[in-house]
Structure formats: structure tokens, C-alpha cells
Design an enzyme around this catalytic site. Structure first.
Site, PDB file in Angstrom:
ATOM      1  N   LYS A 109      91.811 -43.206  83.767  1.00  0.00           N
ATOM      2  CA  LYS A 109      90.783 -44.180  84.185  1.00  0.00           C
ATOM      3  C   LYS A 109      89.447 -43.929  83.463  1.00  0.00           C
ATOM      4  CE  LYS A 109      93.949 -45.180  87.232  1.00  0.00           C
ATOM      5  NZ  LYS A 109      95.011 -46.111  87.126  1.00  0.00           N
TER       6      LYS A 109
HETATM    7  C1  LIG Z   1      95.790 -45.829  88.612  1.00  0.00           C
HETATM    8  C2  LIG Z   1      96.054 -46.924  89.532  1.00  0.00           C
HETATM    9  C3  LIG Z   1      96.482 -46.696  90.851  1.00  0.00           C
HETATM   10  C4  LIG Z   1      96.862 -45.347  91.372  1.00  0.00           C
HETATM   11  O1  LIG Z   1      95.885 -44.382  91.286  1.00  0.00           O
HETATM   12  P1  LIG Z   1      96.317 -42.850  91.334  1.00  0.00           P
HETATM   13  O2  LIG Z   1      95.007 -42.124  91.310  1.00  0.00           O
HETATM   14  O3  LIG Z   1      97.169 -42.591  90.144  1.00  0.00           O
HETATM   15  O4  LIG Z   1      97.044 -42.625  92.608  1.00  0.00           O
HETATM   16  C5  LIG Z   1      96.635 -47.785  91.679  1.00  0.00           C
HETATM   17  N1  LIG Z   1      96.395 -49.034  91.268  1.00  0.00           N
HETATM   18  C6  LIG Z   1      95.995 -49.285  90.015  1.00  0.00           C
HETATM   19  C7  LIG Z   1      95.715 -50.698  89.633  1.00  0.00           C
HETATM   20  C8  LIG Z   1      95.832 -48.249  89.099  1.00  0.00           C
HETATM   21  O5  LIG Z   1      95.437 -48.521  87.846  1.00  0.00           O
END
Ligand SMILES: *Cc1c(COP(=O)(O)O)cnc(C)c1O
Length: 377
Positions: A186
């Protein structure tokens, strides 16, 4: 065919020495689990989101599940969401005992098609989980008009949307629950982690219980457990990474904007008509450019395309295959053809490299590789 240029992945975190020594300080301090760094990160995030309460967790997935629990959602309830997301978005609904109800996406934005939501609402509908895909915000006015009209809770899956805005206001600084992920891909990361923006201190207290076995403490030895919680707290090691990253969020997002703009300039105005591929919405006011997507024309097999790009030293992602076509969801009655736009996009989408330490030359390298493959196809 092989490339002599260094491998270019679709994403890579940026890490600085200051953050590395902050992590080393935590390791030397003797306090590795949730502590002063978690508190500081929560305070800084709260300030970032306009003073709303924020709590951190060890994933973006559990933040959404905890938001659903705080909203009292479970057995017998329906939650509306998009089939175009990481599977976590729908899994958390099942995890609470509620039923996921999918609504197809908009072909351009790849976000849930808000025009189709009302037809999916039943007396059992309790909440909506929209996703701000790639950081491109959903139409927040439209979304919250629907939520208000039908008295639905909203858990924004803003995993990809830190720093995105809607009409000048940060995503997460207004609305109902907003869930962010700090997973390593992210825009800012803590290795693994996430945070939830809540509405009031009462919800924040409940979030603290759900993240640590339902425990509440009083005085030196006062302890009680009155709800069933899990083990979802963030470590101080992760929080130290987050503090180093948060400092650089604006810089990271600005660089992503610059690179995304360069992608459009390099593809040129004729690219879509010449190749039949689809570029993302060129939004340079509201999106944080978490990812840069290309929808390949139907004639191209995605796996072949990805392999050909790999042979040129370029790694691609695909975000995402439609959730309702996974076995777990087919077993719950979902089938091919139910959400045709999400299915087409899920089959043909690729994620091009985009991360802050990339250069404009890297962008040009990707674009010429894409063009050469699509034109000889
Ligand atoms: C990354 C992501 C998640 C999950 O997040 P984690 O921290 O990996 O549990 C959920 N929804 C979206 C749209 C994502 O990009």
C-alpha cells in the site's frame, strides 16, 4: 527473448535509514508489542483524519471485520459489497456470519456501481462495504445518500485510499467507518497492519476490546472480559515503520501522481483506439494513484501477456479476479455471468509497475513494452 535491464516489479516499498534506526531502537528498548509507538501512530493518524478516533490493528482485513462487529452485524444480516476487490472485503462478511450481496462495478471507475445498489437492498441489508479502487474515491455524496435513505452502516474499504480526497476532503476524515491497510504494497505500510477510523470514543473502546480478547482493565490488577475479542493488535515494531512512512506520505503520493501522469503522456491519446486496451480514469485531483491498471483487449490472453512482459524484465500484477467466482463463493450459489463487468475486468486487468522510487524512464520502458506486445498481437 530476455532483458538485460534490471527487473522492474509492479510495486516496491520505500524504506529510509531513519525508519530502520527507529525500528532498531524499538528492538533495543525491550518493549516490542503495542506501546508508545502505537499510541503515537494512532495520535498522528487521528490528526491526519481531522481528529476522528483511530485505532491500529495487525491487518486491514481485521479492521473491516471489527467495524462490522462494532456495527452489530452478524447472522441473518446482508452486507452489500463489490465483486472487484481483494477477497478479504467479502470474506470478513462471511466471518461475522452475515451474507455477502454483490453489486457489479462501473466499467470505467471499477468501483461498485452505486446506481445498482438500491435494487440489491432488502429488509435484511445492514451495511455497504464499498472499495475506493486504486485510491479513486467512490462518489461519496451518492454513497451516503443511499446509506442515509436506507439507514445502512458504511464500512469504507479504504485499504488503497490513504491520501485520496473527495471534493477537497480526505477519505477517512468524514463519513462512517473507514478502514485502511498498511500491508507492504500500500501507499504507506507497516509490513502488515491497518487502521480503522471510527465515529466516537465509545466505538473506539469497543474496537480496543475486539482487538485484544475483549479485555478491559482498571487499576493495577482489575480486568474483565465482556465481549469475545481476538488478537489483532499492532506491534511497536510495525508502528515505528508506520511513523517513518506517514511522514513521507505526501511525498510518496506526489511521486505516484507524477509517474501516473507520465504513463498517460507516454501511452498517448491514440493508445486506446489503436489497441482496444483501456486506461484508468485520469483523475489527478482526488486519487492517490495506488495502482495503475490496464484492461487488456479480449483477444489477448492475460497469462501470455504477463509472461511476455516478464521476459522483458517487467513484473505485472492483476487486481482483481472477481470474488464471486472463487470456489468458496460458487459454493454459496454465485455463478458466471452474474456480474459481467467485474468478470470481464477480472479476467483482463493487469497492474503496471508504479511505486515512488520508480523513474520516468521506467515508465517509458513499460509503455514501449506494452505497445510492442499489443501491436504485434
Ligand atoms: C490490501 C487490501 C485489503 C486487505 O488488507 P490487509 O492489510 O492485507 O489485510 C482489503 N481490501 C483491499 C481493497 C485491499 O487492497
Amino acid at each position: 527473448m530476455s532483458s538485460t535491464l534490471p527487473f522492474l516489479p509492479f510495486t516496491k516499498p520505500t524504506m529510509d535509514e531513519e525508519t530502520i534506526s527507529a525500528v532498531a531502537d524499538v528492538l533495543r528498548s525491550g518493549w516490542l508489542t503495542s506501546g508508545p509507538n502505537v499510541k503515537e501512530l494512532e495520535a498522528k493518524l487521528s490528526a491526519y483524519f481531522g481528529g476522528r478516533p483511530v485505532r491500529t490493528f495487525n491487518s486491514g482485513t481485521c479492521t473491516m471485520e471489527i467495524a462490522l462487529r462494532i456495527a452489530g452485524i452478524g447472522e441473518g444480516d446482508e452486507v452489500i459489497t463489490t465483486p472487484n476487490s481483494w477477497v478479504a472485503t467479502a470474506n470478513v462478511i462471511i466471518e461475522t456470519g452475515a451474507t455477502p450481496v454483490f453489486v457489479d462495478i462501473d466499467a470505467k471507475t471499477h468501483n461498485i456501481d452505486l446506481k445498482k445498489i438500491e435494487a440489491a437492498i432488502t429488509p435484511r441489508t445492514k451495511a455497504i462495504i464499498p472499495v475506493h479502487m486504486c485510491g479513486l474515491p467512490c462518489d461519496m455524496d451518492h454513497l451516503y445518500t443511499i446509506a442515509e435513505k436506507y439507514q445502512l452502516r458504511v464500512i469504507e474499504d479504504a485499504a488503497q485510499a490513504i491520501g485520496s480526497t473527495w471534493k477537497g476532503k480526505r477519505i477517512g476524515s468524514f463519513g462512517d467507518f473507514a478502514s485502511f491497510s498498511f500491508q507492504v504494497n500500500k501507499n504507506i505500510m507497516t509490513g502488515e497492519g491497518g487502521c480503522l477510523v471510527l465515529n466516537n470514543e465509545e466505538e473506539a473502546k469497543l474496537a480496543e476490546k475486539y482487538r485484544l480478547q475483549g479485555v478491559s482493565r482498571k487499576g493495577l490488577d482489575g480486568i474483565d472480559v465482556d465481549v469475545l475479542g481476538g488478537k489483532y493488535n499492532m506491534t511497536d515494531i510495525a508502528a515505528a515503520i508506520g511513523l517513518g512512512q506517514l511522514k513521507r506520505l505526501e511525498e510518496f503520493n506526489a511521486k505516484r501522481h507524477t509517474l501516473a501522469k507520465h504513463y498517460f503522456a507516454s501511452f498517448g491519446a491514440e493508445f486506446e483506439t489503436q489497441t482496444g486496451a483501456e486506461l484508468p480514469v485520469a483523475d489527478f485531483t482526488q486519487s492517490n494513484w495506488h495502482m495503475f491498471h490496464l484492461v487488456l483487449p479480449e483477444r489477448v490472453q492475460r497469462a501470455d501477456f504477463m509472461q511476455n512482459m516478464l521476459d522483458l524484465g517487467i513484473g505485472l500484477g492483476y487486481h482483481y479476479r472477481a470474488i464471486h467466482l472463487f470456489t468458496l463463493y460458487r459454493e454459496r450459489g454465485f455463478t458466471d455471468g452474474m456480474f459481467p463487468i467485474a468478470e470481464r475486468v477480472g479476467k483482463q486487468i493487469v497492474t503496471l509497475p508504479l511505486f515512488p522510487s520508480m523513474t520516468e524512464n521506467d515508465v517509458e520502458r513499460v509503455v514501449s513494452a506494452v505497445k510492442s506486445l499489443l501491436q504485434t498481437n
